[in-house]
Motif scaffolding. Structure first.
Motif, mmCIF file in Angstrom:
data_model
loop_
_atom_site.group_PDB
_atom_site.id
_atom_site.type_symbol
_atom_site.label_atom_id
_atom_site.label_comp_id
_atom_site.label_asym_id
_atom_site.label_seq_id
_atom_site.Cartn_x
_atom_site.Cartn_y
_atom_site.Cartn_z
ATOM 1 N N LYS A 74 53.919 33.937 37.317
ATOM 2 C CA LYS A 74 53.873 34.360 35.933
ATOM 3 C C LYS A 74 52.871 35.498 35.700
ATOM 4 C CE LYS A 74 54.834 29.784 33.877
ATOM 5 N NZ LYS A 74 54.515 28.876 32.846
ATOM 6 N N THR A 75 53.131 36.259 34.655
ATOM 7 C CA THR A 75 52.275 37.367 34.511
ATOM 8 C C THR A 75 51.754 37.431 32.890
ATOM 9 O OG1 THR A 75 53.063 38.925 36.196
ATOM 10 C CG2 THR A 75 52.067 39.955 34.657
ATOM 11 N N ALA A 76 50.575 37.850 32.637
ATOM 12 C CA ALA A 76 50.272 37.881 31.211
ATOM 13 C C ALA A 76 49.211 38.968 31.110
ATOM 14 C CB ALA A 76 49.750 36.339 30.879
ATOM 15 N N ILE A 79 36.109 38.641 40.337
ATOM 16 C CA ILE A 79 36.229 37.086 39.999
ATOM 17 C C ILE A 79 37.549 36.555 40.083
ATOM 18 C CG2 ILE A 79 35.463 35.410 38.240
ATOM 19 C CD1 ILE A 79 33.224 36.078 39.757
ATOM 20 N N LEU A 80 38.445 37.236 39.333
ATOM 21 C CA LEU A 80 39.701 36.759 39.153
ATOM 22 C C LEU A 80 40.523 36.825 40.598
ATOM 23 C CD1 LEU A 80 40.802 38.315 35.747
ATOM 24 C CD2 LEU A 80 40.626 35.837 36.389
ATOM 25 N N ASN A 81 40.357 37.737 41.269
ATOM 26 C CA ASN A 81 41.158 38.124 42.363
ATOM 27 C C ASN A 81 40.588 37.163 43.456
ATOM 28 O OD1 ASN A 81 43.141 40.290 41.990
ATOM 29 N ND2 ASN A 81 41.470 41.614 41.933
ATOM 30 N N GLN A 82 39.317 36.587 43.416
ATOM 31 C CA GLN A 82 38.756 35.436 44.374
ATOM 32 C C GLN A 82 39.481 34.117 44.134
ATOM 33 O OE1 GLN A 82 34.539 36.079 44.077
ATOM 34 N NE2 GLN A 82 34.649 37.847 45.229
ATOM 35 N N SER A 89 47.278 38.840 41.539
ATOM 36 C CA SER A 89 46.557 40.167 41.302
ATOM 37 C C SER A 89 46.105 40.291 39.957
ATOM 38 C CB SER A 89 47.792 41.147 41.555
ATOM 39 O OG SER A 89 48.663 41.092 40.367
ATOM 40 N N ALA A 90 45.187 40.813 39.651
ATOM 41 C CA ALA A 90 44.321 41.180 38.485
ATOM 42 C C ALA A 90 43.997 42.559 38.447
ATOM 43 C CB ALA A 90 42.994 40.065 38.392
ATOM 44 N N GLU A 91 44.148 43.122 37.025
ATOM 45 C CA GLU A 91 43.761 44.751 37.155
ATOM 46 C C GLU A 91 43.326 44.638 35.567
ATOM 47 O OE1 GLU A 91 46.009 48.991 37.155
ATOM 48 O OE2 GLU A 91 47.001 47.365 37.683
ATOM 49 N N VAL A 92 42.325 45.070 35.363
ATOM 50 C CA VAL A 92 41.536 45.506 34.137
ATOM 51 C C VAL A 92 41.148 46.741 33.671
ATOM 52 C CG1 VAL A 92 39.604 44.792 32.942
ATOM 53 C CG2 VAL A 92 40.126 43.137 34.527
#
Length: 837
Positions: free
Chosen positions: A106-108, A127-130, A136-139
């Protein structure tokens, strides 16, 4: 400290929290002992102090996760943790609405509230990628958005929100609408541009060898090899990267319109297929490099425009994210928290101090005080009595309010204003581009010239099909509208880049075109001409205890805990540290004032009406267009007035100079929702002769429409929701990035700094950009008028035609780059503001 790294030495010298930067209350002890590195590189034992246990726990979480470097590189203080606020958000419901992809993931997209700087971005990503289960997390700092992909078998959306909340941020899922299609279009164009740029660079390297071999010896086998390789590289460029040109040309032909794309695809196709013929026959020169170069150059300008449109849609998607999604509803004698969508007309809800009213409602209590600045743009506290309408987006001041819902979430006033703004965005007047007007004649002329060239050489000169085709291609290559296509986009790209360095964000090049045509500047008052912050302008003391009285008033206001412009004005006016321990028995009277016991004596602070209600007669006090706050207390056995404070909004220091600068060329108009006296005072101070007060959002829109009906071009500058419709309806809507969100979404130009002189800079840039465009077009047409007759006469072979075409493009680009040097408004030096406060 804004913009620079926050140093520990600056923190330890102040009584502020190491994590969030807020003042540490007296008597509060939350400390940790850590070894810190000084600016000189030495390590020393230090004590880190925190304002609350929440900040201390967040620090320990960040430290234990191996991300302590966040504190070394941050340029803004972190947000203060607000407890378990995420428990009120329906993450489980939102999670079910997301469909897994083909891999079951899922992606949001989340709007992360509290992000201020690059260190915040780094921390959230780390924090998210750990976190186990997060793939994956990209801000993105520009939009405060995080794109997170996760495995629903290992983690869910609430856990992701918990992880973010644990370090002091709040993650709100963003609902997707038309932004998804805009991003898809932008990404597709980026891929097309990438393919064209990649193969163009490689073909240009091959072309160097081919051009060198034209003047010296090159064997046929090597030449054929280079031709075949160039053919392979140019093919995806023509049939993938340039495919939108073919579609646009086809659609224009169906509409019986000669577009620039028609001339582009004609030149590209003939150059490509003739080059294929040369490659297969081994006779002549290929022009695959021209195919890739022209395609890449045109795609650059179109990609920039698409990207800015996507950004505008991103802002629109964030609209309303600041409103509460949870309401406090009274059910069966108890107050429960429910989703905003569950509210019905007639429901009784509570709104706590500092919160925004989520829905239109009527007041179900005797009195309350609200701030409608999010709606009206005017920072003015309003007294509401039983039965009065409270609009969604109003902020509760003072004590909690009890309201009866009169609208659903979808048909609230705020939602209606939003829809009007979006509709106005779609109805922005179309801009007649200068290039399109010129190209109508030029395209027809070149197409007729190409046909005439072929007929002349094939029928009248009897030279055969190959020479006739060669001369025709030479003419089309020479006349290829590469320079013409670059004339406007390159000037706009340079202007956009230069504007960004000054802190001016434009939705696209069309904004500069409209700024050039503008002849009326419409300015909102509060928050635009003024700072939107109340300050103490005048003081009158009836006793000798002047300093003590100011401190007393500040203590009473601060102890009230009210989120109010007046409270902030007193806090800013008193430079010393104000303690509230000596204040007790505090009573807040909405719309009137406050009373409290300070050092054993009762004091009152509030309006003139409040003073009269407690029995004080104010003789000789004249009415004023300013806000007056009186302070009274017991003296000699009776309550008497001790001081009077005159509060007003402060005119921006750069506003007078701006008005003087613009008045020479533009008609200046001020619109405000404030009362006439206040509007007259500000207009008089600035020398604005035309102003209109008591303006509702619809009134402002109608005024902009009336100017358009007179044939005038308007630039509207505003910062409140009440300005959003007018901003969207005007030819150029301008707002500050720090303004109300809806006004920024409705604007086509944003100022990243709260500096009104950027408006004059932008207008100057628009004029200089138009001059460069005209120069580019003149260069392009002169080039064609000079070389087209030579190509028609057969004096230019395709090789020379390609060289001349490239030179014309270089001239246009070089001339556009001069724009960066000719815009010499000068650098602005801004003092850093407070960080994290």
């Amino acid at each position: 400290m804004s913009g620079s790294t926050i140093k520990y030495s600056e923190i330890k010298s102040q009584n502020i929290c190491y994590h969030c930067g807020e003042e540490i209350p007296s008597g509060v002890v939350h400390e940790l002992h850590r070894e810190m590195t000084t600016e000189s590189g030495k390590k020393e034992e230090s004590t880190l102090r925190f304002c609350c246990n929440g900040c201390l726990q967040v620090f320990q979480i960040i430290e234990s996760s191996g991300n302590k470097n966040y504190y070394s590189y941050r340029t803004e203080f972190a947000p203060k943790p607000e407890g378990n606020t995420i428990d009120k958000w329906p993450y489980e419901v939102w999670d079910l609405e997301i469909e897994p992809d083909e891999n079951g993931y899922k992606t949001a997209i989340f709007l992360i509230q509290g992000i201020h700087c690059a260190s915040c971005v780094w921390l959230n990503e780390k924090i998210l990628n750990q976190e186990p289960g997060v793939l994956s997390a990209e801000v993105q700092l520009a939009t405060n958005r995080a794109s997170v992909t996760w495995d629903p078998k290992l983690i869910n959306m609430r856990r992701i929100a918990d992880v973010i909340a644990a370090i002091g941020y709040l993650a709100i899922p963003v609902k997707k609408t038309n932004e998804k299609e805009a991003r898809k279009l932008s990404n597709t164009m980026l891929r097309r541009m990438g393919v064209a740029g990649f193969f163009m660079g490689n073909i240009m390297l091959i072309s160097v060898a081919l051009y060198a071999g034209y003047f010296s010896f090159i064997d046929q086998m090597t030449k054929t090899f280079f031709h075949v390789v160039s053919w392979l590289m140019a093919t995806p460029v023509l049939f993938y990267s340039a495919w939108p040109f073919f579609l646009n040309a086809w659609h224009s032909l169906k509409q019986r319109v000669l577009s620039m794309d028609l001339l582009t695809v004609t030149g590209l196709s003939l150059a490509y297929f003739y080059s294929v013929y040369v490659t297969l026959s081994g006779k002549g020169e290929t022009y695959f490099d021209s195919v890739t170069f022209v395609t890449f150059a045109i795609l650059i300008g179109r990609f920039i425009e698409t990207k800015y449109k996507e950004k505008t849609l991103t802002y629109l998607e964030n609209l309303g994210s600041g409103l509460p999604q949870i309401i406090h509803v009274r059910r069966d004698g108890q107050t429960v928290d429910e989703q905003i969508d569950s509210a019905k007309q007639g429901d009784i809800i509570e709104v706590h101090p500092g919160e925004l009213v989520p829905l239109d409602a009527t007041l179900e209590m005797d009195a309350a005080e609200t701030d409608e600045s999010m709606i009206t743009g005017e920072f003015k506290p309003l007294l509401k009595t039983r039965g009065d309408v409270i609009l969604a987006g109003s902020r509760c001041l003072g004590s909690s309010m009890v309201l009866q819902v009169t609208s659903t979430h979808e048909n609230s006033t705020l939602s209606h204003i939003t829809k009007l703004a979006e509709k106005s965005l779609r109805e922005l007047p179309a801009t007649q581009k200068l290039a399109e007007k010129a190209s109508e004649i030029f395209i027809l002329f070149v197409l007729l010239a190409g046909i005439s060239t072929f007929i002349f050489w094939y029928f009248f000169q009897s030279s055969g099909i190959e020479p006739a085709l060669l001369h025709t291609i030479s003419l089309l290559i020479v006349a290829c509208p590469c320079a013409l296509n670059l004339s406007i986009p390159t000037a706009f790209i340079v202007a956009l880049q230069k504007a960004f360095t000054r802190g001016i964000m434009l939705r696209g090049g069309i904004v500069l075109d409209e700024l050039y045509k503008a002849n009326v500047i419409v300015l909102d008052k509060t928050g635009t001409i003024t700072e939107g912050k109340m300050s103490i302008k005048g003081q009158k003391f009836y006793t000798e205890e002047k300093t003590d009285l100011l401190q007393l008033a500040c203590a009473l206001e601060k102890a009230s805990g009210i989120h109010h412009p007046i409270t902030r004005a007193f806090a800013a006016a008193y430079n010393g540290t104000v303690g509230t321990d000596s204040v007790h028995s505090l009573v807040t009277i909405p719309g009137r004032g406050i009373s409290g016991v300070y050092n054993g004596e009762t004091y009152y602070a509030g309006s003139r009406l409040f003073m009269e209600e407690i029995g004080i007669v104010l003789e000789g006090e004249q009415s004023s267009d300013e806000t007056l706050v009186y302070l009274s207390g017991m003296r000699n056995g009776k309550v008497v007035v001790l001081a009077r404070f005159q509060l007003s909004d402060t005119i921006r220091k750069e506003a007078p100079g701006l008005i003087q600068r613009l008045r020479k060329k533009y008609r200046i108009v001020m619109l405000t929702g404030d009362h006439v006296e206040s509007a007259a005072r500000v207009a008089g101070d600035l020398g604005i002769s035309e102003y209109y007060a008591n303006q509702k959002p619809e009134d402002k829109k109608e005024f902009i429409d009336s100017l358009e009906n007179q044939g005038l071009r308007t630039v509207m500058v505003g910062d409140g929701i009440n300005d959003s419709i007018a901003l969207a309806r005007s030819h150029v809507g301008v707002s500050f990035a720090q303004a109300a969100q809806i006004s920024t979404y409705s604007s086509s130009m944003l100022f990243l700094h709260e500096d009104l002189t950027l408006l004059a800079d932008a207008l100057e840039l628009a004029v200089k950009t138009r001059h460069k465009i005209i120069q580019n077009l003149v260069l392009s047409f002169l080039y064609n008028l000079f070389l087209l007759p030579l190509a028609f006469a057969g004096k230019i072979i395709p090789l020379y035609g390609a060289i001349f075409m490239s030179l014309s493009s270089i001239m246009v680009v070089t001339n556009s780059l001069q724009l960066a040097r000719t815009w010499n408004s000068g650098k602005r030096v801004r003092k850093p503001g407070k960080v994290g406060l």
